[in-house]
Design a protein around this motif. Sequence first.
Motif, PDB file in Angstrom:
ATOM      1  N   ALA A  18      20.077  -7.035 -13.528  1.00 36.88           N
ATOM      2  CA  ALA A  18      18.837  -7.418 -14.214  1.00 36.88           C
ATOM      3  C   ALA A  18      17.786  -7.860 -13.202  1.00 36.88           C
ATOM      4  O   ALA A  18      16.610  -7.503 -13.314  1.00 36.88           O
ATOM      5  N   GLU A  19      18.206  -8.642 -12.208  1.00 29.07           N
ATOM      6  CA  GLU A  19      17.271  -9.096 -11.178  1.00 29.07           C
ATOM      7  C   GLU A  19      16.770  -7.917 -10.344  1.00 29.07           C
ATOM      8  O   GLU A  19      15.574  -7.813 -10.048  1.00 29.07           O
ATOM      9  N   LEU A  20      17.682  -7.007  -9.973  1.00 34.75           N
ATOM     10  CA  LEU A  20      17.280  -5.809  -9.226  1.00 34.75           C
ATOM     11  C   LEU A  20      16.260  -4.993 -10.011  1.00 34.75           C
ATOM     12  O   LEU A  20      15.244  -4.555  -9.468  1.00 34.75           O
ATOM     13  N   SER A  21      16.529  -4.810 -11.278  1.00 34.39           N
ATOM     14  CA  SER A  21      15.622  -4.042 -12.120  1.00 34.39           C
ATOM     15  C   SER A  21      14.246  -4.695 -12.156  1.00 34.39           C
ATOM     16  O   SER A  21      13.218  -4.025 -11.997  1.00 34.39           O
ATOM     17  N   GLY A  22      14.216  -5.996 -12.341  1.00 36.90           N
ATOM     18  CA  GLY A  22      12.943  -6.713 -12.357  1.00 36.90           C
ATOM     19  C   GLY A  22      12.196  -6.595 -11.041  1.00 36.90           C
ATOM     20  O   GLY A  22      10.974  -6.389 -11.023  1.00 36.90           O
ATOM     21  N   LEU A  23      12.922  -6.723  -9.940  1.00 35.44           N
ATOM     22  CA  LEU A  23      12.289  -6.613  -8.624  1.00 35.44           C
ATOM     23  C   LEU A  23      11.732  -5.208  -8.382  1.00 35.44           C
ATOM     24  O   LEU A  23      10.617  -5.058  -7.862  1.00 35.44           O
ATOM     25  N   VAL A  24      12.490  -4.193  -8.760  1.00 39.62           N
ATOM     26  CA  VAL A  24      12.025  -2.815  -8.571  1.00 39.62           C
ATOM     27  C   VAL A  24      10.768  -2.560  -9.411  1.00 39.62           C
ATOM     28  O   VAL A  24       9.801  -1.952  -8.934  1.00 39.62           O
ATOM     29  N   PHE A  25      10.760  -3.050 -10.652  1.00 42.91           N
ATOM     30  CA  PHE A  25       9.559  -2.885 -11.480  1.00 42.91           C
ATOM     31  C   PHE A  25       8.367  -3.616 -10.863  1.00 42.91           C
ATOM     32  O   PHE A  25       7.243  -3.099 -10.877  1.00 42.91           O
ATOM     33  N   GLU A  26       8.603  -4.796 -10.312  1.00 40.40           N
ATOM     34  CA  GLU A  26       7.510  -5.535  -9.686  1.00 40.40           C
ATOM     35  C   GLU A  26       6.994  -4.803  -8.452  1.00 40.40           C
ATOM     36  O   GLU A  26       5.781  -4.689  -8.237  1.00 40.40           O
ATOM     37  N   VAL A  27       7.899  -4.278  -7.640  1.00 38.04           N
ATOM     38  CA  VAL A  27       7.495  -3.521  -6.451  1.00 38.04           C
ATOM     39  C   VAL A  27       6.691  -2.291  -6.853  1.00 38.04           C
ATOM     40  O   VAL A  27       5.618  -2.020  -6.293  1.00 38.04           O
ATOM     41  N   THR A  28       7.193  -1.531  -7.836  1.00 33.60           N
ATOM     42  CA  THR A  28       6.468  -0.321  -8.240  1.00 33.60           C
ATOM     43  C   THR A  28       5.116  -0.679  -8.846  1.00 33.60           C
ATOM     44  O   THR A  28       4.132   0.035  -8.621  1.00 33.60           O
ATOM     45  N   GLY A  29       5.054  -1.771  -9.566  1.00 35.64           N
ATOM     46  CA  GLY A  29       3.775  -2.212 -10.120  1.00 35.64           C
ATOM     47  C   GLY A  29       2.769  -2.537  -9.027  1.00 35.64           C
ATOM     48  O   GLY A  29       1.596  -2.152  -9.111  1.00 35.64           O
ATOM     49  N   ARG A  30       3.223  -3.231  -8.007  1.00 46.04           N
ATOM     50  CA  ARG A  30       2.323  -3.559  -6.887  1.00 46.04           C
ATOM     51  C   ARG A  30       1.909  -2.300  -6.129  1.00 46.04           C
ATOM     52  O   ARG A  30       0.741  -2.164  -5.747  1.00 46.04           O
ATOM     53  N   LEU A  31       2.857  -1.398  -5.897  1.00 39.98           N
ATOM     54  CA  LEU A  31       2.512  -0.148  -5.212  1.00 39.98           C
ATOM     55  C   LEU A  31       1.521   0.663  -6.038  1.00 39.98           C
ATOM     56  O   LEU A  31       0.571   1.241  -5.501  1.00 39.98           O
ATOM     57  N   ARG A  32       1.719   0.706  -7.344  1.00 38.37           N
ATOM     58  CA  ARG A  32       0.792   1.427  -8.217  1.00 38.37           C
ATOM     59  C   ARG A  32      -0.596   0.799  -8.147  1.00 38.37           C
ATOM     60  O   ARG A  32      -1.606   1.496  -8.071  1.00 38.37           O
ATOM     61  N   ALA A  33      -0.654  -0.529  -8.169  1.00 35.97           N
ATOM     62  CA  ALA A  33      -1.946  -1.214  -8.093  1.00 35.97           C
ATOM     63  C   ALA A  33      -2.641  -0.904  -6.765  1.00 35.97           C
ATOM     64  O   ALA A  33      -3.854  -0.669  -6.729  1.00 35.97           O
ATOM     65  N   GLN A  34      -1.880  -0.889  -5.681  1.00 35.21           N
ATOM     66  CA  GLN A  34      -2.458  -0.561  -4.373  1.00 35.21           C
ATOM     67  C   GLN A  34      -2.947   0.892  -4.348  1.00 35.21           C
ATOM     68  O   GLN A  34      -4.023   1.178  -3.827  1.00 35.21           O
ATOM     69  N   PHE A  35      -2.161   1.796  -4.915  1.00 31.73           N
ATOM     70  CA  PHE A  35      -2.559   3.203  -4.980  1.00 31.73           C
ATOM     71  C   PHE A  35      -3.844   3.336  -5.796  1.00 31.73           C
ATOM     72  O   PHE A  35      -4.780   4.031  -5.393  1.00 31.73           O
ATOM     73  N   ASN A  36      -3.896   2.668  -6.944  1.00 33.29           N
ATOM     74  CA  ASN A  36      -5.082   2.729  -7.794  1.00 33.29           C
ATOM     75  C   ASN A  36      -6.302   2.164  -7.079  1.00 33.29           C
ATOM     76  O   ASN A  36      -7.411   2.677  -7.232  1.00 33.29           O
ATOM     77  N   ALA A  37      -6.112   1.100  -6.281  1.00 27.56           N
ATOM     78  CA  ALA A  37      -7.221   0.529  -5.506  1.00 27.56           C
ATOM     79  C   ALA A  37      -7.698   1.525  -4.444  1.00 27.56           C
ATOM     80  O   ALA A  37      -8.906   1.691  -4.248  1.00 27.56           O
ATOM     81  N   ALA A  38      -6.753   2.198  -3.788  1.00 30.81           N
ATOM     82  CA  ALA A  38      -7.124   3.213  -2.786  1.00 30.81           C
ATOM     83  C   ALA A  38      -7.890   4.346  -3.458  1.00 30.81           C
ATOM     84  O   ALA A  38      -8.880   4.855  -2.918  1.00 30.81           O
ATOM     85  N   ALA A  39      -7.449   4.733  -4.651  1.00 33.27           N
ATOM     86  CA  ALA A  39      -8.134   5.799  -5.393  1.00 33.27           C
ATOM     87  C   ALA A  39      -9.545   5.354  -5.771  1.00 33.27           C
ATOM     88  O   ALA A  39     -10.507   6.120  -5.620  1.00 33.27           O
ATOM     89  N   ALA A  40      -9.669   4.127  -6.242  1.00 36.97           N
ATOM     90  CA  ALA A  40     -10.982   3.615  -6.650  1.00 36.97           C
ATOM     91  C   ALA A  40     -11.958   3.588  -5.479  1.00 36.97           C
ATOM     92  O   ALA A  40     -13.144   3.895  -5.645  1.00 36.97           O
ATOM     93  N   GLU A  41     -11.454   3.226  -4.293  1.00 37.09           N
ATOM     94  CA  GLU A  41     -12.306   3.230  -3.100  1.00 37.09           C
ATOM     95  C   GLU A  41     -12.876   4.619  -2.825  1.00 37.09           C
ATOM     96  O   GLU A  41     -13.955   4.749  -2.260  1.00 37.09           O
TER      97      GLU A  41
END
Length: 157
Positions: A18-41
Amino acid sequence: MSPHADSDADTDADAVVAELSGLVFEVTGRLRAQFNAAAAELGLPPAQALVLTNLSGPAPMRQLADWLSCEPSNVTGIVDGLERRGLVTRQPAPGDRRVKHVVLTEAGEHKRRQLRSSANALAHTFFELPGSDRQHLRDLLARVLAGPPASTDTESG
């Protein structure tokens, strides 16, 4: 070992998963946010940016829908936007003129390189770990994605 100890081990394993799953979702969420920020730039909506980064050669609209996990009808609007920007063109598929392939233009290739470079720079800072830890994490994630090893044990227990 008592049956109770097995139950505790299962509970501990469940908590770790459960903790691994939560951490992976958090990591992917942050990576997605960074990707979206790069796209917006670069002035790109996230869906258009995803198409650009995944499009390495001519691809049918159906394949783009699979990449984006959406209906093919939604891809039309995304590709329309990329086409208006001069980043892609639609071309008939060689074997079936009814099927349209999306193809990057020279400007699209350039924008894709910019996007990948920016996203990779952000990811590099995100995974700021000692080299051996970063490689170990990469190897572990690759093993997880590869799936469990085929069992050579033919006994059913």
